[in-house]
Design a protein around this motif. Sequence first.
Motif, PDB file in Angstrom:
ATOM      1  N   PHE A 148       0.832  -1.216  -0.105  1.00  0.00           N
ATOM      2  CA  PHE A 148      -0.090  -0.043  -0.043  1.00  0.00           C
ATOM      3  C   PHE A 148       0.812   1.269  -0.054  1.00  0.00           C
ATOM      4  N   ALA A 197       1.943   1.772  -3.619  1.00  0.00           N
ATOM      5  CA  ALA A 197       0.895   2.354  -4.288  1.00  0.00           C
ATOM      6  C   ALA A 197       0.531   3.601  -4.094  1.00  0.00           C
ATOM      7  N   ASN A 205      -6.308  -1.933 -15.153  1.00  0.00           N
ATOM      8  CA  ASN A 205      -7.112  -1.991 -13.983  1.00  0.00           C
ATOM      9  C   ASN A 205      -8.185  -2.925 -14.193  1.00  0.00           C
ATOM     10  N   SER A 240      -4.271  -1.684  -5.528  1.00  0.00           N
ATOM     11  CA  SER A 240      -4.729  -0.456  -4.932  1.00  0.00           C
ATOM     12  C   SER A 240      -4.228   0.980  -5.517  1.00  0.00           C
ATOM     13  N   PRO A 262      -6.952   3.443  -7.935  1.00  0.00           N
ATOM     14  CA  PRO A 262      -7.879   4.681  -7.185  1.00  0.00           C
ATOM     15  C   PRO A 262      -7.069   5.924  -6.897  1.00  0.00           C
ATOM     16  N   SER A 299      -9.448   8.286  -1.853  1.00  0.00           N
ATOM     17  CA  SER A 299      -9.026   7.203  -2.572  1.00  0.00           C
ATOM     18  C   SER A 299      -8.344   6.047  -1.597  1.00  0.00           C
ATOM     19  N   ALA A 308      -8.631   2.151  -1.596  1.00  0.00           N
ATOM     20  CA  ALA A 308      -7.396   1.458  -1.848  1.00  0.00           C
ATOM     21  C   ALA A 308      -6.888   0.456  -0.716  1.00  0.00           C
TER      22      ALA A 308
END
Length: 259
Positions: free
Chosen positions: A72, A75, A104, A134, A137, A183, A187
Amino acid sequence: MSPQAKARRLETWAPWILLVLSLLIWQALCTAFNVSEFVFPSPLRIWEQIVEYRGEILKHAWRTYWVTMVGFGIAIVVGVLLGFLVGSSRLAYAAIYPLMTGFNALPKAAFVPILVVWFGIGVGPAVLTAFLISFFPITVNIATGLATLEPELEDVLRVLGARRWDVLVKVGLPRSMPYFFGSLKVAITLAFVGTTVSEMTASNEGIGYLLVSAGSAMQMGLAFAGLVVVGAMAMLMYEFFSIVERRTTGWAHRGSGAH
């Protein structure tokens, strides 16, 4: 107590009330119809499994949590940089956005066998799956926040001597913060999904591995316990970002009556 305060208190407690009612109905149906725990365990049985296997569940949960947060974190970095590029340039938007949309649409679970070939079984595929599922978004919301900057405001700032970079950094990015935190809440839940899916096929640790192991051993209570734990982790992180959002972007919601 004022009606507004009562309404806010009801909004605060509404999710918990709904959760308790759902669990009571679930338990009542399992008891009334004598549903086998090998088919659909009751909440009480799931809780018993959580208590009995708490050490094992905690070990796997910690593995899933930190792997998810690493993916994450990557991301966020990639999503913000790519979103800034897409949102600040019409050419970049035209060139990159269609390709990102197509990417995506691909099922991320299909990438897991490829990632296993490249990185082997373990942390690598799980981190990358969490990242791949993730970052989109975040990118889209940052780009949207920059692209929706009012042309009139930008014209005024340019007349006052601001350069395009100044407008984007000093006005566009702050205006994008509500989109950004929105987001993040989406995510982070997707990141947990990505990690769990990868662990089910490409790991010997984590909640995903626990789900497969419990299912193969017909321990459905333990499998559901794993689902409860990963859901709880995702909900806690969602609430964390909600709190950060309210404290940092409250100015964006005052006009709508948010508190």
